[in-house]
Scaffold this motif. Structure first.
Motif, PDB file in Angstrom:
ATOM      1  N   UNK A   1      26.725  -5.538  18.621  1.00 49.43           N
ATOM      2  CA  UNK A   1      25.996  -5.235  19.828  1.00 49.43           C
ATOM      3  C   UNK A   1      26.381  -3.823  20.248  1.00 49.43           C
ATOM      4  N   UNK A   2      25.469  -2.840  20.140  1.00 52.67           N
ATOM      5  CA  UNK A   2      25.839  -1.458  20.462  1.00 52.67           C
ATOM      6  C   UNK A   2      26.177  -1.255  21.927  1.00 52.67           C
ATOM      7  N   UNK A   3      25.726  -2.171  22.788  1.00 52.96           N
ATOM      8  CA  UNK A   3      25.993  -2.026  24.212  1.00 52.96           C
ATOM      9  C   UNK A   3      27.328  -2.628  24.628  1.00 52.96           C
ATOM     10  N   UNK A   4      27.793  -3.643  23.891  1.00 52.72           N
ATOM     11  CA  UNK A   4      29.022  -4.339  24.270  1.00 52.72           C
ATOM     12  C   UNK A   4      30.030  -4.406  23.133  1.00 52.72           C
ATOM     13  N   UNK A   5      29.635  -3.999  21.940  1.00 54.94           N
ATOM     14  CA  UNK A   5      30.544  -4.067  20.800  1.00 54.94           C
ATOM     15  C   UNK A   5      31.549  -2.932  20.808  1.00 54.94           C
ATOM     16  N   UNK A   6      32.752  -3.226  20.408  1.00 52.19           N
ATOM     17  CA  UNK A   6      33.840  -2.252  20.341  1.00 52.19           C
ATOM     18  C   UNK A   6      33.478  -1.133  19.357  1.00 52.19           C
TER      19      UNK A   6
ATOM     20  N   UNK B   1      13.211   8.611  23.166  1.00 52.33           N
ATOM     21  CA  UNK B   1      13.037   7.158  23.311  1.00 52.33           C
ATOM     22  C   UNK B   1      13.075   6.403  21.993  1.00 52.33           C
ATOM     23  N   UNK B   2      12.438   6.943  20.924  1.00 47.49           N
ATOM     24  CA  UNK B   2      12.419   6.250  19.635  1.00 47.49           C
ATOM     25  C   UNK B   2      13.819   6.166  19.035  1.00 47.49           C
ATOM     26  N   UNK B   3      14.551   7.287  19.071  1.00 49.20           N
ATOM     27  CA  UNK B   3      15.898   7.281  18.502  1.00 49.20           C
ATOM     28  C   UNK B   3      16.820   6.400  19.337  1.00 49.20           C
ATOM     29  N   UNK B   4      16.672   6.456  20.642  1.00 50.16           N
ATOM     30  CA  UNK B   4      17.498   5.639  21.526  1.00 50.16           C
ATOM     31  C   UNK B   4      17.283   4.150  21.240  1.00 50.16           C
ATOM     32  N   UNK B   5      16.027   3.767  21.017  1.00 52.27           N
ATOM     33  CA  UNK B   5      15.729   2.363  20.712  1.00 52.27           C
ATOM     34  C   UNK B   5      16.366   1.947  19.387  1.00 52.27           C
ATOM     35  N   UNK B   6      16.273   2.806  18.372  1.00 51.01           N
ATOM     36  CA  UNK B   6      16.911   2.490  17.089  1.00 51.01           C
ATOM     37  C   UNK B   6      18.429   2.396  17.235  1.00 51.01           C
ATOM     38  N   UNK B   7      19.000   3.286  18.032  1.00 51.23           N
ATOM     39  CA  UNK B   7      20.449   3.293  18.233  1.00 51.23           C
ATOM     40  C   UNK B   7      20.919   1.996  18.888  1.00 51.23           C
ATOM     41  N   UNK B   8      20.084   1.444  19.755  1.00 49.82           N
ATOM     42  CA  UNK B   8      20.444   0.204  20.448  1.00 49.82           C
ATOM     43  C   UNK B   8      20.185  -1.033  19.603  1.00 49.82           C
ATOM     44  N   UNK B   9      19.302  -0.912  18.595  1.00 50.74           N
ATOM     45  CA  UNK B   9      18.921  -2.086  17.812  1.00 50.74           C
ATOM     46  C   UNK B   9      19.590  -2.160  16.452  1.00 50.74           C
ATOM     47  N   UNK B  10      19.681  -1.036  15.748  1.00 51.61           N
ATOM     48  CA  UNK B  10      20.079  -1.072  14.339  1.00 51.61           C
ATOM     49  C   UNK B  10      21.415  -1.748  14.074  1.00 51.61           C
ATOM     50  N   UNK B  11      22.437  -1.594  14.922  1.00 53.43           N
ATOM     51  CA  UNK B  11      23.707  -2.260  14.617  1.00 53.43           C
ATOM     52  C   UNK B  11      23.605  -3.772  14.494  1.00 53.43           C
ATOM     53  N   UNK B  12      22.536  -4.369  14.994  1.00 52.98           N
ATOM     54  CA  UNK B  12      22.428  -5.827  14.930  1.00 52.98           C
ATOM     55  C   UNK B  12      22.348  -6.310  13.485  1.00 52.98           C
ATOM     56  N   UNK B  13      21.902  -5.439  12.580  1.00 47.98           N
ATOM     57  CA  UNK B  13      21.823  -5.862  11.186  1.00 47.98           C
ATOM     58  C   UNK B  13      23.213  -6.014  10.583  1.00 47.98           C
ATOM     59  N   UNK B  14      24.193  -5.318  11.139  1.00 41.83           N
ATOM     60  CA  UNK B  14      25.558  -5.403  10.629  1.00 41.83           C
ATOM     61  C   UNK B  14      26.267  -6.562  11.321  1.00 41.83           C
TER      62      UNK B  14
ATOM     63  N   UNK C   1      35.326   1.433  24.550  1.00 45.83           N
ATOM     64  CA  UNK C   1      33.966   1.840  24.871  1.00 45.83           C
ATOM     65  C   UNK C   1      33.034   1.286  23.807  1.00 45.83           C
ATOM     66  N   UNK C   2      31.769   1.169  24.155  1.00 47.06           N
ATOM     67  CA  UNK C   2      30.791   0.643  23.208  1.00 47.06           C
ATOM     68  C   UNK C   2      30.370   1.741  22.239  1.00 47.06           C
ATOM     69  N   UNK C   3      29.806   1.329  21.116  1.00 45.84           N
ATOM     70  CA  UNK C   3      29.351   2.321  20.148  1.00 45.84           C
ATOM     71  C   UNK C   3      28.219   3.160  20.734  1.00 45.84           C
ATOM     72  N   UNK C   4      27.369   2.551  21.567  1.00 45.10           N
ATOM     73  CA  UNK C   4      26.295   3.328  22.192  1.00 45.10           C
ATOM     74  C   UNK C   4      26.876   4.406  23.109  1.00 45.10           C
ATOM     75  N   UNK C   5      27.876   4.049  23.912  1.00 45.11           N
ATOM     76  CA  UNK C   5      28.496   5.034  24.798  1.00 45.11           C
ATOM     77  C   UNK C   5      29.142   6.160  24.002  1.00 45.11           C
ATOM     78  N   UNK C   6      29.733   5.823  22.863  1.00 47.56           N
ATOM     79  CA  UNK C   6      30.348   6.859  22.036  1.00 47.56           C
ATOM     80  C   UNK C   6      29.291   7.805  21.488  1.00 47.56           C
ATOM     81  N   UNK C   7      28.162   7.266  21.029  1.00 44.40           N
ATOM     82  CA  UNK C   7      27.145   8.111  20.406  1.00 44.40           C
ATOM     83  C   UNK C   7      26.402   8.978  21.422  1.00 44.40           C
ATOM     84  N   UNK C   8      26.357   8.585  22.696  1.00 44.35           N
ATOM     85  CA  UNK C   8      25.755   9.464  23.704  1.00 44.35           C
ATOM     86  C   UNK C   8      26.811  10.384  24.313  1.00 44.35           C
ATOM     87  N   UNK C   9      28.070  10.219  23.880  1.00 43.47           N
ATOM     88  CA  UNK C   9      29.133  11.088  24.369  1.00 43.47           C
ATOM     89  C   UNK C   9      29.463  10.878  25.821  1.00 43.47           C
ATOM     90  N   UNK C  10      29.428   9.608  26.266  1.00 43.33           N
ATOM     91  CA  UNK C  10      29.688   9.333  27.688  1.00 43.33           C
ATOM     92  C   UNK C  10      31.120   9.720  28.047  1.00 43.33           C
TER      93      UNK C  10
END
Length: 744
Positions: free
Chosen positions: A262-267, A245-258, A224-233
Motif C-alpha cells: 500500500x503506497x499510502x500506508x506501507x513502510x 495526475x496520470x503519474x500520481x495515479x500509477x504511483x498510488x496503484x502500482x505497488x499493489x502488484x507487489x 513514512x510511506x513510499x508515496x510520501x518518500x517519492x513526493x519528497x514530503x
C-alpha cells in the motif's frame, strides 16, 4: 576463555528437534538442522489432499500437507470427506462441461521467484530432483538424480499492465539490450502521457534511497510511506514535487502488484528495497533471473524436498500442537541446565524435545504461547501478545500506544481484518480460473490497473512441463489471480440497498463473476459489453483453500467468513512491533542490535530468554525458537524468501545456544567469525558467499542481507550517511556540515 563442544554428529546423543508447521520456514529449519546432525521431526495438522483420491498407490504422497501458503491446491468437483476441496462451475458458463477425471492443480498467486530471492535459489540448488525407480530390492523406490529443483525453474521475461482507456502494455523483465529497445520502452511510457519531468524526479528519489544508509532507512524512512518518500514530503508534511495526475495515479496503484504493497500506508523502506531489487536484477540473463517453476509448486518443489528430507532422516507426523507448557521455576539451577518447554498436542500427548522450532503463522504462534506468557516469559513470546489479535488503531498506524483500543479480534475472521488500510494483517487471497481451450494472456505477470479489488495474474500452465489435458483434467489452461483488496466496494456489484459489495461480502460465485468482470473490463476498456468480450470464458474456478464460507460442508456456500491465511503487510512504523530480535548476518556486514550485558543477564535469569551476545534470534527456556515471515528478516517482505531466511536465523540461534550449553554456559562470544577479508567490502553477487562461517556445532546457515547487494558505487555515500545518522545529523546531501568529532 571460550569453551567449545564437539559437533553434533560426533556425539552419542543427537539433540532432538520438533518443528511445528510444514510451511517453507518449517521445512527449511528441518533441512538445515538435519544436515547438521540434529534429529528432526516435523509436525503438521493438515493432510495432503491428494491422499485418498485413489489416483496413486498408498504412500506416494507425503502424509502431511507441505508448503503452507505456497503449496499447490488440488480441487475436485464437490467435496471430499467434508474437506474444503471444491472445483466450482463458473457462473454463466457455456453448456455443461465434463468434470475432470482427477483433482486439478492450482496456485495461490504467482509463485514468482525474483532474482534477488537468494535464500530460495541457494536452497533450490541443494534439493535433488528424485525419480521413481521400480526397484523392489531397494529401501525406497525413489532415487536422487544429478538434477536439482533449480533445474525446474523457467525464466519469466515479460510483464504487462492495463491502463484505463489505453491499450495494455508489455514490458521486458530484463534491461534493454540496445538503444532501440531503450527508446521503445520510452515510447511506451510516453504513450501513457507521463511527463519526462515526472520520470526524472522519480528516478532521483530512487537514487536518493540508494545512497541512504540502512541505519537511516530504519530510523526515518521506515516511518513514512513510499508515496510520501517519492513526493519528497518534508518534516512539515509538504511535498517537494507534484506529479501529473496520470503519474500520481500509477504511483498510488502500482505497488499493489507487489504482494499488495500500500503506497499510502506501507513502510517505504520495505517497499522501495523490494522495488529496487526487482529493478536492479533485470540485467541478469541467466537462470538466476526471475522465474517460475515448470509445474505445480507441490510437484516441482515440495515432493522432491519431502523425499530429500526423509533421506536426511527427518520424520513427518500428522499432529496439531495445542500449547507450549512452561518448565517449572528453578532459580537455584544454572540457567544452561534448566528444564525445557513441553509440547502438548490436541490428542493429549506430551513431548519434551531438546529444541522446538515454532514455524506456524503469527495468530497460531500467539495462541500457542499463551501459557508461556502467563509464566512470565519475555522476548518473542511477550511480543506476540496481541500481535495478531489486537484491533488496529482507529486513527493512523502511528497512533500513540496509550490511546489505542484494548479490544481483541479473531484474526481469521474476514470481517474483523483489514477494516482500515493500516491494519498489519489483510485478507489477500486468490482464485484460479480454468478454461477448456488454450488461453495464455501473457507469458508473464499481468497487473490490472484500476481494478477495484487490486488484481494481478499469471498463466502459469504455459511454463509447465506437463500441460493440462482436456480429457483428463477437464481444462486446458489456468489463470491464477491474486485478489489484493477484500475491502474496497465494487462499482458494479451492489447489494439490495444499492451499495457496492466488497469481496468479503460475496459468495464464491459472486467473487468469481466479479473478478472476471474486472479483468475483462481492464483488458477491453469496455465495462458494458463484458459478456461479448473477445476472450474465452472460464468453465471452472476454485477459490483459495484458506477461504471458508458461512455454510458447510467443506469450503461451503454463502458469503466469505473465514480466512486461514491472513497476510502480514509492512505498515508504516510497524517494524519495531514485530516480535523477537533483529536478524543477524554471520558475516557481520549488516546493522543489528545487541542486548546490554545487564539486559542479557536479566532476560536469561528471570524471563527465560537467551540470545547470543552478537545478537540474532532468541531461544526461550533453552528450547523454543520461532521462525516465519512475521519475524524480523533482512527480506522484510512477507514472502517465500522471508520464510526461508527466518528459518536460517532460527537455526543459527540453535547452533549458538547448543555451543553455549555445551560450554557450561561460559560461551559469551561477541564475535563469532573468522577474519576473512572481502575486496570492496561486500560479498559476491552470486548465489552465495564462497566462505561459510563455522561454529563448533557446524556451519552457520548463510544469510543474505538484500540491502548489502545494492550497487557498490553507492556504498561510499551510504557509509558516510551512517556516520551522520549516528550523530543525528541530516543526510550529507542535505547539509554541508561536517560531523563534529569525525567517525564514531
Amino acid at each position: 576463555m571460550t569453551h567449545c563442544i564437539p559437533t553434533p554428529a560426533s556425539c552419542q546423543h543427537r539433540p532432538t528437534v520438533a518443528v511445528l508447521g510444514a510451511g517453507i520456514a518449517g521445512l527449511t529449519a528441518a533441512h538445515e538442522l538435519a544436515e547438521r546432525g540434529f534429529e528432526v521431526t516435523v509436525y503438521e495438522y493438515r493432510a495432503d489432499e491428494r491422499n485418498g483420491l485413489g489416483t496413486a498407490p498408498p504412500g506416494t504422497y507425503p502424509p502431511v500437507k507441505l508448503g503452507g501458503l505456497a503449496a499447490s491446491q488440488y480441487s475436485t468437483v464437490g467435496t471430499r470427506d467434508g474437506s474444503p476441496a471444491e472445483l466450482r462451475p463458473f457462473p454463466g458458463r457455456r453448456g455443461t462441461p465434463a468434470p475432470p477425471r482427477c483433482a486439478v492443480a492450482g496456485e495461490h498467486g504467482f509463485r514468482f521467484f525474483p532474482a534477488y530471492y537468494l535464500h530460495i535459489w541457494d536452497l533450490f540448488q541443494r534439493i535433488p530432483v528424485y525419480q521413481y525407480a521400480n526397484d523392489p530390492a531397494g529401501p525406497t523406490n525413489w532415487r536422487s538424480t544429478s538434477r536439482t529443483v533449480m533445474d525446474n525453474v523457467r525464466r519469466v521475461i515479460t510483464q504487462g499492465m492495463t491502463v484505463a482507456g489505453k491499450p495494455s502494455l508489455v514490458f521486458p523483465r530484463e534491461r534493454p539490450r540496445s538503444l532501440a529497445e531503450f527508446f521503445s520502452v520510452l515510447h511506451q511510457l510516453s504513450a501513457l502521457g507521463l511527463p519526462p519531468a515526472d520520470i526524472i524526479y522519480f528516478q532521483s528519489r530512487l537514487l536518493r534511497f540508494l545512497v541512504t544508509s540502512p541505519l537511516r532507512r530504519g530510523r526515518e524512512i521506515a516511518y513514512e510511506s513510499s508515496y510520501d518518500f517519492f513526493v519528497g514530503r518534508d518534516h512539515h508534511g509538504t511535498p517537494q514535487y507534484t506529479y501529473s495526475p496520470d503519474f500520481d495515479r500509477l504511483l498510488r496503484e502500482m505497488p499493489r502488484v507487489l504482494v499488495a504493497f500500500d503506497p499510502n500506508w506501507g513502510d517505504a523502506r520495505t517497499n522501495i528495497v523490494s522495488y529496487l531489487q526487482l529493478f536492479l536484477n533485470m540485467d541478469r540473463r541467466d537462470d538466476k533471473a526471475d522465474g517460475v517453476l515448470n509445474g505445480p509448486t507441490t510437484e516441482a518443489w515440495f515432493d522432491h524436498w519431502y523425499r530429500h528430507l526423509v533421506a536426511l532422516g527427518v520424520r513427518f507426523v500428522r499432529a496439531a500442537a495445542e500449547s507450549l507448557e512452561p518448565p517449572p521455576a528453578e532459580p537455584t539451577v544454572p540457567p544452561h541446565l534448566r528444564a525445557r518447554v513441553t509440547l502438548r498436542f490436541t490428542d493429549g500427548s506430551r513431548l519434551t524435545p531438546d529444541y522446538t522450532v515454532v514455524a506456524v503463522d503469527a495468530p497460531a504462534a500467539e495462541w500457542l504461547t499463551g501459557a508461556l506468557r502467563d509464566a512470565g516469559t519475555g522476548g518473542t513470546v511477550a511480543g506476540l501478545d496481541g500481535f495478531a489479535t489486537s484491533v488496529p488503531p482507529p486513527l493512523d498506524p502511528l497512533q500513540a500506544q496509550a490511546t489505542r483500543p484494548a479490544a481483541r479480534r479473531n484474526p481469521y475472521a474476514v470481517d474483523q481484518v483489514g477494516r482500515v488500510p493500516w491494519d498489519r494483517f489483510q485478507t489477500m487471497t486468490g482464485i484460479q480460473f480454468y478454461f477448456d481451450t488454450e488461453f495464455q494472456l501473457l507469458r508473464g505477470h499481468m497487473y490490472y490497473a484500476g481494478a477495484e479489488w487490486g488484481l494481478s495474474s499469471i498463466n502459469q500452465h504455459g511454463l509447465w512441463e506437463n500441460r493440462p489435458q482436456l480429457t483428463r483434467d477437464g481444462h486446458v489452461a489456468v489463470l491464477s489471480v491474486d485478489i489484493a483488496d477484500f475491502n474496497t466496494p465494487s462499482t458494479h456489484l451492489v447489494d439490495d440497498l444499492g451499495r457496492g459489495k466488497t469481496a468479503r461480502d460475496c459468495t464464491p460465485d459472486e467473487i468469481a463473476a466479479e473478478v472476471w468482470r474486472q479483468i475483462v473490463t481492464a483488458l477491453t476498456n469496455d465495462a458494458e459489453n463484458v459478456a461479448e468480450a473477445l476472450l474465452p470464458w472460464p468453465v471452472w474456478y476454485a477459490l483459495d483453500r484458506g477461504l471458508g464460507m458461512e455454510h458447510g460442508p467443506g469450503q461451503g456456500t454463502g458469503r466469505v467468513v473465514r480466512n486461514e491465511t491472513p497476510y502480514l503487510v509492512p505498515i508504516v512504523g510497524d517494524w519495531e512491533n514485530r516480535p523477537g530480535g533483529d536478524p543477524w548476518n554471520p558475516h557481520e556486514t549488516s546493522w543489528t542490535s545487541t542486548p546490554t550485558e545487564e539486559d542479557w543477564l536479566v532476560d536469561l535469569d528471570t524471563r527465560g530468554v537467551w540470545q547470543a551476545r552478537h545478537g540474532g534470534y532468541q531461544v526461550h527456556h533453552n528450547s523454543v525458537v520461532f521462525a516465519g515471515t512475521w519475524n524480523r528478516t533482512f527480506t522484510r517482505l512477507t514472502s517465500m524468501e522471508a520464510a526461508c531466511e527466518s528459518a536460517r536465523h532460527a537455526v543459527n540461534a540453535i547452533l549458538d545456544h547448543y555451543v553455549w550449553v555445551g560450554s557450561g554456559g561460559a560461551d559469551r562470544r561477541d564475535n563469532t567469525t573468522l577474519p576473512w577479508r572481502f575486496p570492496y567490502g561486500f560479498l559476491d553477487q552470486g548465489f552465495s558467499s564462497p566462505v561459510r562461517m563455522p561454529t563448533p556445532a557446524g556451519d552457520y546457515c548463510y544469510v543474505f542481507d538484500v540491502e548489502n547487494r545494492e550497487p557498490a558505487d553507492t556504498r561510499l555515500l551510504r557509509n558516510l550517511d551512517s556516520q551522520y545518522c549516528l550523530q543525528s545529523l541530516p543526510h550529507p546531501l542535505d547539509t554541508l556540515t561536517t560531523p563534529v568529532g569525525g567517525p564514531p
